[in-house]
Scaffold this motif. Sequence first.
Motif, mmCIF file in Angstrom:
data_model
loop_
_atom_site.group_PDB
_atom_site.id
_atom_site.type_symbol
_atom_site.label_atom_id
_atom_site.label_comp_id
_atom_site.label_asym_id
_atom_site.label_seq_id
_atom_site.Cartn_x
_atom_site.Cartn_y
_atom_site.Cartn_z
ATOM 1 N N ARG A 98 0.827 -1.196 0.000
ATOM 2 C CA ARG A 98 0.000 0.000 0.000
ATOM 3 C C ARG A 98 0.868 1.256 0.000
ATOM 4 O O ARG A 98 1.776 1.412 0.809
ATOM 5 N N GLY A 99 0.610 2.158 -0.952
ATOM 6 C CA GLY A 99 1.342 3.403 -1.071
ATOM 7 C C GLY A 99 2.619 3.313 -1.880
ATOM 8 O O GLY A 99 3.250 4.339 -2.151
ATOM 9 N N ALA A 100 2.998 2.096 -2.306
ATOM 10 C CA ALA A 100 4.280 1.950 -3.000
ATOM 11 C C ALA A 100 4.265 2.610 -4.367
ATOM 12 O O ALA A 100 5.272 3.147 -4.810
ATOM 13 N N LEU A 101 3.118 2.581 -5.054
ATOM 14 C CA LEU A 101 3.049 3.123 -6.410
ATOM 15 C C LEU A 101 2.405 4.499 -6.464
ATOM 16 O O LEU A 101 2.196 5.036 -7.539
ATOM 17 N N ALA A 102 2.111 5.100 -5.313
ATOM 18 C CA ALA A 102 1.393 6.373 -5.324
ATOM 19 C C ALA A 102 2.191 7.483 -5.974
ATOM 20 O O ALA A 102 1.644 8.353 -6.647
ATOM 21 N N ASP A 103 3.512 7.479 -5.788
ATOM 22 C CA ASP A 103 4.336 8.573 -6.278
ATOM 23 C C ASP A 103 5.375 8.112 -7.276
ATOM 24 O O ASP A 103 6.403 8.754 -7.454
ATOM 25 N N VAL A 104 5.141 6.976 -7.909
ATOM 26 C CA VAL A 104 6.102 6.489 -8.895
ATOM 27 C C VAL A 104 5.841 7.190 -10.216
ATOM 28 O O VAL A 104 4.809 6.975 -10.844
ATOM 29 N N PRO A 105 6.747 8.052 -10.688
ATOM 30 C CA PRO A 105 6.479 8.849 -11.889
ATOM 31 C C PRO A 105 6.898 8.157 -13.155
ATOM 32 O O PRO A 105 7.807 8.585 -13.844
ATOM 33 N N GLY A 106 6.306 7.050 -13.505
ATOM 34 C CA GLY A 106 6.660 6.447 -14.794
ATOM 35 C C GLY A 106 6.927 4.968 -14.680
ATOM 36 O O GLY A 106 6.058 4.192 -14.328
ATOM 37 N N GLU A 107 8.149 4.558 -14.933
ATOM 38 C CA GLU A 107 8.462 3.146 -15.040
ATOM 39 C C GLU A 107 8.397 2.470 -13.673
ATOM 40 O O GLU A 107 8.724 3.056 -12.644
ATOM 41 N N LEU A 108 8.002 1.205 -13.683
ATOM 42 C CA LEU A 108 7.845 0.477 -12.427
ATOM 43 C C LEU A 108 9.155 0.365 -11.671
ATOM 44 O O LEU A 108 9.199 0.436 -10.454
ATOM 45 N N GLY A 109 10.233 0.178 -12.379
ATOM 46 C CA GLY A 109 11.515 -0.018 -11.729
ATOM 47 C C GLY A 109 12.133 1.250 -11.187
ATOM 48 O O GLY A 109 13.212 1.201 -10.599
ATOM 49 N N ASP A 110 11.468 2.401 -11.319
ATOM 50 C CA ASP A 110 12.056 3.646 -10.838
ATOM 51 C C ASP A 110 12.012 3.765 -9.327
ATOM 52 O O ASP A 110 12.756 4.533 -8.736
ATOM 53 N N ALA A 111 11.073 3.088 -8.684
ATOM 54 C CA ALA A 111 10.914 3.245 -7.244
ATOM 55 C C ALA A 111 11.969 2.436 -6.500
ATOM 56 O O ALA A 111 12.369 1.362 -6.916
ATOM 57 N N THR A 112 12.427 2.966 -5.386
ATOM 58 C CA THR A 112 13.389 2.258 -4.544
ATOM 59 C C THR A 112 12.826 2.162 -3.143
ATOM 60 O O THR A 112 12.020 2.982 -2.705
ATOM 61 N N GLY A 113 13.242 1.154 -2.399
ATOM 62 C CA GLY A 113 12.782 1.007 -1.034
ATOM 63 C C GLY A 113 11.402 0.397 -0.915
ATOM 64 O O GLY A 113 10.826 0.409 0.172
ATOM 65 N N ILE A 114 10.818 -0.115 -1.988
ATOM 66 C CA ILE A 114 9.508 -0.751 -1.911
ATOM 67 C C ILE A 114 9.677 -2.130 -1.281
ATOM 68 O O ILE A 114 10.495 -2.936 -1.721
ATOM 69 N N ARG A 115 8.888 -2.389 -0.235
ATOM 70 C CA ARG A 115 9.032 -3.685 0.437
ATOM 71 C C ARG A 115 8.494 -4.797 -0.446
ATOM 72 O O ARG A 115 7.531 -4.608 -1.197
ATOM 73 N N TYR A 116 9.119 -5.964 -0.330
ATOM 74 C CA TYR A 116 8.695 -7.122 -1.099
ATOM 75 C C TYR A 116 7.485 -7.757 -0.442
ATOM 76 O O TYR A 116 7.278 -7.648 0.771
ATOM 77 N N LEU A 117 6.691 -8.419 -1.248
ATOM 78 C CA LEU A 117 5.489 -9.090 -0.751
ATOM 79 C C LEU A 117 5.626 -10.588 -0.952
ATOM 80 O O LEU A 117 6.467 -11.061 -1.737
ATOM 81 N N ASP A 118 4.834 -11.353 -0.238
ATOM 82 C CA ASP A 118 4.873 -12.814 -0.356
ATOM 83 C C ASP A 118 4.438 -13.224 -1.760
ATOM 84 O O ASP A 118 3.487 -12.678 -2.321
ATOM 85 N N GLU A 119 5.132 -14.200 -2.290
ATOM 86 C CA GLU A 119 4.799 -14.685 -3.632
ATOM 87 C C GLU A 119 3.390 -15.247 -3.690
ATOM 88 O O GLU A 119 2.749 -15.247 -4.747
ATOM 89 N N ASP A 120 2.867 -15.692 -2.547
ATOM 90 C CA ASP A 120 1.526 -16.267 -2.513
ATOM 91 C C ASP A 120 0.445 -15.232 -2.822
ATOM 92 O O ASP A 120 -0.703 -15.590 -3.088
ATOM 93 N N ALA A 121 0.804 -13.942 -2.759
ATOM 94 C CA ALA A 121 -0.190 -12.911 -3.077
ATOM 95 C C ALA A 121 -0.704 -13.058 -4.497
ATOM 96 O O ALA A 121 -1.857 -12.717 -4.794
ATOM 97 N N ALA A 122 0.138 -13.573 -5.392
ATOM 98 C CA ALA A 122 -0.314 -13.794 -6.763
ATOM 99 C C ALA A 122 -1.444 -14.811 -6.810
ATOM 100 O O ALA A 122 -2.407 -14.665 -7.579
ATOM 101 N N GLY A 123 -1.348 -15.852 -5.979
ATOM 102 C CA GLY A 123 -2.427 -16.833 -5.914
ATOM 103 C C GLY A 123 -3.707 -16.229 -5.379
ATOM 104 O O GLY A 123 -4.804 -16.566 -5.835
ATOM 105 N N ARG A 124 -3.577 -15.319 -4.411
ATOM 106 C CA ARG A 124 -4.758 -14.649 -3.859
ATOM 107 C C ARG A 124 -5.426 -13.781 -4.921
ATOM 108 O O ARG A 124 -6.652 -13.773 -5.066
ATOM 109 N N VAL A 125 -4.623 -13.069 -5.694
ATOM 110 C CA VAL A 125 -5.172 -12.232 -6.763
ATOM 111 C C VAL A 125 -5.838 -13.092 -7.828
ATOM 112 O O VAL A 125 -6.950 -12.803 -8.286
ATOM 113 N N ALA A 126 -5.155 -14.160 -8.236
ATOM 114 C CA ALA A 126 -5.710 -15.032 -9.269
ATOM 115 C C ALA A 126 -7.008 -15.674 -8.807
ATOM 116 O O ALA A 126 -7.965 -15.803 -9.584
#
Length: 474
Positions: A98-126
Amino acid sequence: MNELFGIPVGALAAGLAVAVAAALAALALLAARDPVLVRLGVRDVRRRRGRTALIVAGLTLGTAIIAAALTTGDTMSHTIRSTAVRSLGMTDEVVAARGALADVPGELGDATGIRYLDEDAAGRVAGTLRGTGLADGVTPVIIESVALQAPERRRNEPRVTLFAADPARMAGFGAIRAAGGGEVALADLTGDDVYLDEEAAAALAARPGDRLRIFAGAAPAEIRVRGVVRFDGAGAADTTVLMPLRRAQALLGVNDRAKYVLVSNRGGATSGAALSREVLARLGPALAPLGLEATAVKRDAIADADEAGSAFMSFFTTFGSFSIAAGILLIFLIFVMLAAERRGELGIARAVGTRRGHLVEMFTFEGVAYDLVAAVVGALLGAVVAYGMVLAMASAFGASSVGEGIPVDYAVSGRSLFIAFAIGLLLTLAVVTAAAWRVSRMTISAAIRNLAEPAGRDRRRGWRWGVAAVAAGG
C-alpha cells in the motif's frame, strides 16, 4: 486527444459534420435557385488564376494553424501512449504494498525502497479474479534496476531493468520474441542463462553465448546471454535483462518473495484498460487485509497521454489564436478589396435590377470556391508543418534508436484533419458572408461613377459600432 476547447472531440467532430452538411446544403439550394449567380460568382476564379492562388494562400492561414495544433496534440498523445504500452505491455494493473506506487512517476523499476510481498499474493489475486472473465494473466514479478558489465566487450551499462517472472504464469502477458524470429520463453532458460533485449545487447555489444557480470544483491554474479529478444511489458522501455523469478530471488536474496503482482485484463494492449474499474473493485476488499493495493497503471498512463496531448494542442492553439484572428481580418479585407475593385461593375449590376441579396449570394459563391480549396490545402499544410515541429521536438528531446531520450513518433488522425477542415471552412464562410453583406451596401450612382459613399445621416450608429469594437477588442 479527448477534448478540444473543453468539448469532447467525438461530439465536436459530429457537430461540425452536421454544421458543414447544413451549410453546404443551404448553398446548394441557393445555387439551384439562382444558377446564373453561381456562374457570375466563380467566373473570376477561373479567369484570374494568379490572384486566385494568392487569395487561397491567404485563406489557408487559419486552417493550417488549427491543423498543426491538432496534429501536434495527436503526436504527443500517441508518443506517450506508445511509450507506456512498450513499458507495460499487456499489464493493466499492478499489485504492490500500500502506497508503494502512489508517487512512482513512470516506469515500475524507478521506485526504490519498496518492500517485497509474499509470492503467494499472486495466488490470492488469481483466486479473486478466477471465473470473472476479467483477467487472462496474473504473475508475481521482480522489477529492479541493476548494472551489467561485459568484460569481453569492455562495455558497462549502469542502468538496466531486471525483469523476472514466473515462467508458468506468463500466459496473457504477450510473447517473448527472438530478434532473429520465432518465440522463446522464460522456461527455456536454465542455470545462469538470461535474455537481453535489443537495446541492452546494443549498449553492451553483447551476443548470444557472451558471459556478463550482473551487479545486484550483495555481490556481483556471472550470467550467460542465451539470446537477444523483444518483449513489451518488462516495466521499462529501454535496456532490459530477463530471467526466471527463482533465479532473481536467489540473486537478490529474497527467497519466495516478489516485488509486484502483474494483472493482464482480457483484451488487447490498450482495450484491456477499459476493465480496470471492475478489476479494482474486486481486488480492493481482498487485498486490503494484506496491506496491499492494486493500481490501474495502464488506464492512468493512457489518461496522462491524452492529457499531455491536449496540453500541447492547447499551447499551440492559444498562441496560434493571434494568427487565426489576423487571418480572419485578412479574409475580410480580401473581399472588401475585391468589391472595391469591382465597384463600378457592381453599381451597374444594381442599376439594371440586381438586388443586394443577389450581390451577397454572388460574393458568397465566389468565397466558397476559394474556401473549399483553402480548407483542404490548409488542413494538409498544417499536417506538414506539424511534421516539421515533430522533427524539431525529437531533436530537442535527444531521441535515438538505442534508448536515449524520448522517441517522438509522428501521428495524425483523420478526425483531427476533418476538424481542422471543418473549422476553417465554417469560419471562412462566416467571414466571407459578413464581408459580402458589408460590400453590398452601396449608393448606385456613386458606385457607377466610382465616387466615395456619401456620409450617413445617423452618425451615432458609427459611434456605437466603434465602442462595440473597442469592447470586443478588450
